[in-house]
Scaffold this active site. Sequence first.
Site, mmCIF file in Angstrom:
data_model
loop_
_atom_site.group_PDB
_atom_site.id
_atom_site.type_symbol
_atom_site.label_atom_id
_atom_site.label_comp_id
_atom_site.label_asym_id
_atom_site.label_seq_id
_atom_site.Cartn_x
_atom_site.Cartn_y
_atom_site.Cartn_z
ATOM 1 N N LEU A 142 23.772 -4.456 -14.091
ATOM 2 C CA LEU A 142 23.889 -3.023 -14.295
ATOM 3 C C LEU A 142 25.206 -2.565 -13.677
ATOM 4 O O LEU A 142 25.652 -3.123 -12.670
ATOM 5 C CB LEU A 142 22.729 -2.274 -13.621
ATOM 6 C CG LEU A 142 21.312 -2.595 -14.097
ATOM 7 C CD1 LEU A 142 20.297 -1.833 -13.246
ATOM 8 C CD2 LEU A 142 21.136 -2.255 -15.567
ATOM 9 N N ASP A 143 25.808 -1.541 -14.270
ATOM 10 C CA ASP A 143 27.017 -0.972 -13.673
ATOM 11 C C ASP A 143 26.717 -0.512 -12.253
ATOM 12 O O ASP A 143 25.583 -0.156 -11.913
ATOM 13 C CB ASP A 143 27.499 0.235 -14.485
ATOM 14 C CG ASP A 143 27.972 -0.140 -15.874
ATOM 15 O OD1 ASP A 143 28.297 -1.324 -16.083
ATOM 16 O OD2 ASP A 143 27.998 0.741 -16.745
ATOM 17 N N LYS A 144 27.751 -0.480 -11.433
ATOM 18 C CA LYS A 144 27.612 -0.043 -10.041
ATOM 19 C C LYS A 144 26.858 1.278 -9.932
ATOM 20 O O LYS A 144 25.967 1.437 -9.090
ATOM 21 C CB LYS A 144 28.994 0.083 -9.419
ATOM 22 C CG LYS A 144 29.054 0.737 -8.047
ATOM 23 C CD LYS A 144 30.490 0.777 -7.542
ATOM 24 C CE LYS A 144 30.611 1.537 -6.217
ATOM 25 N NZ LYS A 144 30.505 2.995 -6.417
ATOM 26 N N THR A 146 24.885 2.767 -12.157
ATOM 27 C CA THR A 146 23.642 2.855 -12.924
ATOM 28 C C THR A 146 22.513 2.327 -12.060
ATOM 29 O O THR A 146 22.633 1.272 -11.444
ATOM 30 C CB THR A 146 23.744 2.044 -14.228
ATOM 31 O OG1 THR A 146 24.771 2.597 -15.054
ATOM 32 C CG2 THR A 146 22.426 2.079 -14.994
ATOM 33 N N ARG A 251 26.960 3.999 -22.588
ATOM 34 C CA ARG A 251 27.949 5.022 -22.255
ATOM 35 C C ARG A 251 28.970 5.188 -23.381
ATOM 36 O O ARG A 251 29.323 6.315 -23.765
ATOM 37 C CB ARG A 251 28.632 4.661 -20.947
ATOM 38 C CG ARG A 251 27.688 4.629 -19.756
ATOM 39 C CD ARG A 251 28.294 3.909 -18.564
ATOM 40 N NE ARG A 251 29.473 4.613 -18.059
ATOM 41 C CZ ARG A 251 30.300 4.098 -17.150
ATOM 42 N NH1 ARG A 251 30.092 2.875 -16.671
ATOM 43 N NH2 ARG A 251 31.339 4.795 -16.730
#
EC number: 5.4.99.-
Length: 333
Positions: A142-144, A146, A251
């Site tokens: 997961l993105d930082k 998120t 996104r």
Amino acid sequence: MQEPQDRRVVLDLDAQAERIDRALARALPDVSRSRLQDLIRTGQVSKDGIVVLDLSLKVGAGAVLDVTIPAPVDATPVAETLDLVIVHEDDDLIVIDKPAGLVVHPAPGHDAGTLVNGLIAHCGESLSGIGGVRRPGIVHRLDKDTSGLLVVAKNDLAHKGLTAQFADHGRNGPLERAYLALTWGAPEPRLGTIDVELGRSQRNREKIAIMRPGEGRTAITHYVVEEILDAGTEVALVRCRLETGRTHQIRVHLSHRGHPLLGDAVYGNAFKTKAARLGASARASLEALGRQALHAAILGFEHPRTGEVLRFESPIPPDMAALISALRANDRS
């Protein structure tokens, strides 16, 4: 501790124009071209005093190229005790509810304090050798900024089984990934699929861009608008189900449709002024959020050893919940 190296290259006056990574590889034979490409992508190379991020930039006679080579770091992440929210754990795998702000694995600029550092401390030697030194046990990420659910393998059997499921994108199995997002405006139709290829932006290597058919990687997002939270600005609560799992997929897809995520400074910055139209409480909650409003709410998969179908749900975290409540209240004072 070793210090970073600063290297300067001045191209000959009779040099032919060529890509900057090729020119540097020719001038610095002791540094691999792939390493030089990484240095360009991370802003460690400048031409005539201006930072270069484009690998394909042409340079020629007399160009002055400066390269900063960071000091080498230990390739093996160190164990760090972190307060991990463990949803499920057995001998083969562990499911984490990741908070926003936590980086999944070490990368330039984030060599400590990552989820991997915490997992090494929690799981010990069982992670060693699985999935690479810097990403032991990681099969997806997961993105930082998120939040939400993430599964990590604890042994080779689990890593192979989970990796196969994620590579198949759930086409032939029970893999399920659903996210909750807050968007500026509501996508039309209110239930649909975004099927647009994605690839690394040539203008900004830190971003993902929409690509022409055949030039990028397949990316498919299914979505449904669950609720309109603020009729004045039409902020929507959208549930997204991933058929593929590309970097920044949700996104970029929603931004491409004209409905970027609230708080997304990378793909929704053009919509930043819309915040002024929110009520006072919602504006304060959005500012406090300080990140893209995206949460990995559901994760389901087949256990790689037992074959049991496991499914987990994560409640909306407090920062997003506060924003949703404020938007529902619609206080415009």
